[in-house]
Design a protein around this motif. Structure first.
Motif, short mmCIF file in Angstrom:
data_model
loop_
_atom_site.label_atom_id
_atom_site.label_comp_id
_atom_site.label_asym_id
_atom_site.label_seq_id
_atom_site.Cartn_x
_atom_site.Cartn_y
_atom_site.Cartn_z
N ALA A 22 -9.82 6.55 -9.31
CA ALA A 22 -9.41 7.25 -10.53
C ALA A 22 -8.97 8.64 -10.12
CB ALA A 22 -10.57 7.31 -11.51
N GLU A 23 -7.91 9.14 -10.74
CA GLU A 23 -7.38 10.44 -10.38
C GLU A 23 -6.95 11.16 -11.65
OE1 GLU A 23 -6.76 13.43 -7.83
OE2 GLU A 23 -7.51 11.49 -7.23
N GLY A 24 -7.82 12.02 -12.18
CA GLY A 24 -7.50 12.75 -13.42
C GLY A 24 -7.29 11.78 -14.56
N GLU A 25 -6.11 11.83 -15.15
CA GLU A 25 -5.76 10.95 -16.28
C GLU A 25 -5.17 9.62 -15.81
OE1 GLU A 25 -6.20 11.70 -19.66
OE2 GLU A 25 -7.39 13.33 -18.81
N GLY A 26 -4.93 9.48 -14.52
CA GLY A 26 -4.29 8.27 -14.01
C GLY A 26 -5.09 7.63 -12.89
N TRP A 27 -4.36 6.98 -12.01
CA TRP A 27 -4.98 6.21 -10.92
C TRP A 27 -4.28 6.53 -9.62
CZ3 TRP A 27 -9.20 4.19 -12.83
CH2 TRP A 27 -9.25 4.00 -14.21
N ARG A 28 -4.97 6.30 -8.52
CA ARG A 28 -4.41 6.57 -7.20
C ARG A 28 -4.67 5.36 -6.31
NH1 ARG A 28 -5.28 12.13 -4.24
NH2 ARG A 28 -3.50 12.52 -5.56
N LEU A 29 -3.69 5.03 -5.50
CA LEU A 29 -3.82 3.99 -4.50
C LEU A 29 -3.59 4.64 -3.14
CD1 LEU A 29 -4.16 0.86 -4.31
CD2 LEU A 29 -1.70 0.78 -3.96
N VAL A 30 -4.57 4.56 -2.27
CA VAL A 30 -4.45 5.11 -0.91
C VAL A 30 -4.15 3.94 0.01
CG1 VAL A 30 -5.61 6.32 0.97
CG2 VAL A 30 -6.03 7.02 -1.40
N PHE A 31 -3.01 4.02 0.69
CA PHE A 31 -2.56 2.93 1.56
C PHE A 31 -2.02 3.52 2.86
CE2 PHE A 31 1.00 4.36 -0.88
CZ PHE A 31 2.09 4.31 -0.02
N ASN A 32 -1.88 2.68 3.86
CA ASN A 32 -1.33 3.11 5.14
C ASN A 32 0.07 2.53 5.27
OD1 ASN A 32 -0.74 3.06 8.11
ND2 ASN A 32 -2.68 4.16 8.12
N ASP A 33 1.04 3.39 5.54
CA ASP A 33 2.43 2.95 5.66
C ASP A 33 2.78 2.53 7.09
OD1 ASP A 33 2.63 5.32 7.07
OD2 ASP A 33 4.13 6.22 5.76
N GLY A 34 1.77 2.38 7.95
CA GLY A 34 1.99 2.01 9.34
C GLY A 34 1.88 3.20 10.27
N LYS A 35 1.95 4.41 9.71
CA LYS A 35 1.87 5.62 10.50
C LYS A 35 0.72 6.51 10.04
CE LYS A 35 6.87 5.57 11.00
NZ LYS A 35 8.08 6.11 10.45
N VAL A 36 0.66 6.73 8.74
CA VAL A 36 -0.32 7.66 8.18
C VAL A 36 -0.73 7.16 6.80
CG1 VAL A 36 1.43 9.16 7.11
CG2 VAL A 36 -0.78 10.12 7.75
N ASP A 37 -1.93 7.56 6.35
CA ASP A 37 -2.36 7.20 5.01
C ASP A 37 -1.52 7.95 3.99
OD1 ASP A 37 -4.27 5.48 5.91
OD2 ASP A 37 -5.98 6.74 5.41
N GLN A 38 -1.17 7.26 2.93
CA GLN A 38 -0.38 7.82 1.84
C GLN A 38 -1.16 7.64 0.55
OE1 GLN A 38 3.00 8.96 1.94
NE2 GLN A 38 2.96 8.86 4.16
N ALA A 39 -0.85 8.44 -0.46
CA ALA A 39 -1.48 8.29 -1.77
C ALA A 39 -0.38 8.11 -2.81
CB ALA A 39 -2.35 9.48 -2.10
N LEU A 40 -0.53 7.12 -3.63
CA LEU A 40 0.43 6.82 -4.70
C LEU A 40 -0.31 6.98 -6.03
CD1 LEU A 40 3.20 5.55 -5.61
CD2 LEU A 40 2.00 3.37 -5.54
N ASP A 41 0.08 7.97 -6.82
CA ASP A 41 -0.49 8.17 -8.14
C ASP A 41 0.35 7.38 -9.14
OD1 ASP A 41 -1.31 11.68 -7.61
OD2 ASP A 41 -2.42 9.86 -7.12
N PHE A 42 -0.32 6.69 -10.08
CA PHE A 42 0.40 5.86 -11.03
C PHE A 42 -0.35 5.79 -12.35
CE2 PHE A 42 -2.51 3.14 -8.76
CZ PHE A 42 -3.02 2.28 -9.73
N SER A 43 0.36 5.36 -13.38
CA SER A 43 -0.27 5.10 -14.68
C SER A 43 -0.21 3.60 -14.93
CB SER A 43 0.45 5.86 -15.79
OG SER A 43 1.72 5.28 -16.02
#
Length: 187
Positions: free
Chosen positions: A120-141
């Motif tokens: 959970a991230e504030g009013e929305g959601w976050r997905l932490v994933f690895n793009d093959g090089k580094v961890d990334q965070a994708l915030d979404f509703s």
């Protein structure tokens, strides 16, 4: 009362979470149920829907649907499975810290499908994933999501698959680059 309200009222009244229900043109009424959180036994192990749970809900639904005059040819009540879909905000909150597969309605940076840890991230959601090089965070509703499902964790005779992250809700200590999905973007 319409058939959907009758099904949801019955399922929740019996103490279960209604994950989803669908009706096919051929008259099949399919209902997916889960245990209400927290679904943990005395030993702390996760509890799952049993055949007896499905049978109990089926019997009650048959009675309620007949009384309400809701026509159907066949009724199926089952668990949502190991790859349980996440449909409502309560599902996302319940499974924060779990690994999920997420499909967006519109592509973000040329990609619609992601797999990572949900939080959970504030009013929305976050997905932490690895793009093959580094961890990334994708915030979404939730409005941006086409489909989201748990990634099955399979336990073969006590050999449990290792989680991709530490304790529930914790991400790896690697650097996380933030990518914000804006519902107003034309992609």
């Amino acid at each position: 009362m319409n058939w959907q309200a009758a099904v949801e009222t019955t399922v929740t009244g019996l103490g279960y979470d209604m994950v989803d229900c669908e009706r096919t043109p051929g008259g099949l009424l399919r209902v997916y149920i889960d245990l209400m959180p927290p679904a943990l036994g005395a030993d702390g192990e996760a509890l799952y829907i049993t055949v007896e749970d499905c049978e109990r809900v089926t019997r009650q639904l048959q009675y309620v649907l007949e009384v309400e005059g809701c026509a159907y040819e066949r009724l199926e009540v089952s668990s949502p499975g190991l790859d349980r879909p996440l449909k409502k905000a309560a599902d996302y909150l319940r499974f924060a810290g779990s690994e999920i597969e997420l499909t967006l309605k519109l592509a973000f940076q040329g990609k619609k499908k992601y797999r990572g840890l949900l939080s959970a991230e504030g009013e929305g959601w976050r997905l932490v994933f690895n793009d093959g090089k580094v961890d990334q965070a994708l915030d979404f509703s939730l409005d941006e999501v086409r489909d989201a499902r748990l990634v099955p964790v399979i336990d073969f005779k006590g050999r449990r698959a290792k989680p991709a992250a530490g304790p529930k809700g914790a991400a790896n200590n690697a650097e996380v680059a933030d990518n914000k999905v804006d519902g107003g973007l034309d992609q």
